[in-house]
Design an enzyme around this catalytic site. Structure first.
Site, short mmCIF file in Angstrom:
data_model
loop_
_atom_site.label_atom_id
_atom_site.label_comp_id
_atom_site.label_asym_id
_atom_site.label_seq_id
_atom_site.Cartn_x
_atom_site.Cartn_y
_atom_site.Cartn_z
CB CYS A 73 -0.91 -0.04 1.22
SG CYS A 73 -1.76 1.49 1.60
CB CYS B 155 0.28 1.81 4.11
SG CYS B 155 -1.41 1.23 3.92
#
Length: 140
Positions: free
Chosen positions: A63, A66
């Site tokens: 991600c 993230c």
């Protein structure tokens, strides 16, 4: 001859990195308050049973947002001393927790106090928003 030169260069670079990281190791305040959740039992012990409020970062290695949010959380929470902790949950390793807490997108961040979720947000956030989120959790 080429391989020996390359070996010396690599060896020198590794020694430099070790020496730089060892000098900075003692000054890092973010590592005290942050930990990786290993499984459901670990989550119960270190998050739900914690006397200290905990910010839970549900993330994944793949991600992109993230990877940007994680350091922001670590910096802000690290600056709060022992008032709050950061639990990192990799949804690919502990997927049951993500399901239990209704995580349908990453990054998802929960604020847990006295074993209960008291606030949450989804997605990448500005530092000022994260700071306000953490301050609200710890009562500042």
């Amino acid at each position: 001859m080429f391989s020996r030169s390359l070996y010396r260069l690599a060896s020198h670079t590794i020694k430099e990195r070790v020496s730089v990281s060892s000098r900075n190791f003692g000054t890092t305040c973010t590592t005290r308050a942050a930990f990786n959740v290993q499984d459901n039992e670990d989550f119960q012990d270190r998050v739900l049973n914690s006397p200290t409020p905990v910010v839970v970062d549900f993330h994944a290695q793949w991600c992109g947002p993230c990877k940007l949010l994680g350091p922001r959380l670590e910096t802000i929470i690290g600056g709060k001393g022992d008032k709050v902790h950061l639990a990192k949950v990799d949804i690919d390793n502990v997927s049951d927790l993500a399901l239990d807490y209704g995580v349908s997108a990453v990054p998802s961040v929960l604020a847990v106090k006295d074993g209960k979720v008291v606030d949450k947000f989804v997605g990448l956030q500005e530092e000022s928003r994260i700071e306000a989120f953490v301050d609200k959790l710890i009562g500042e």
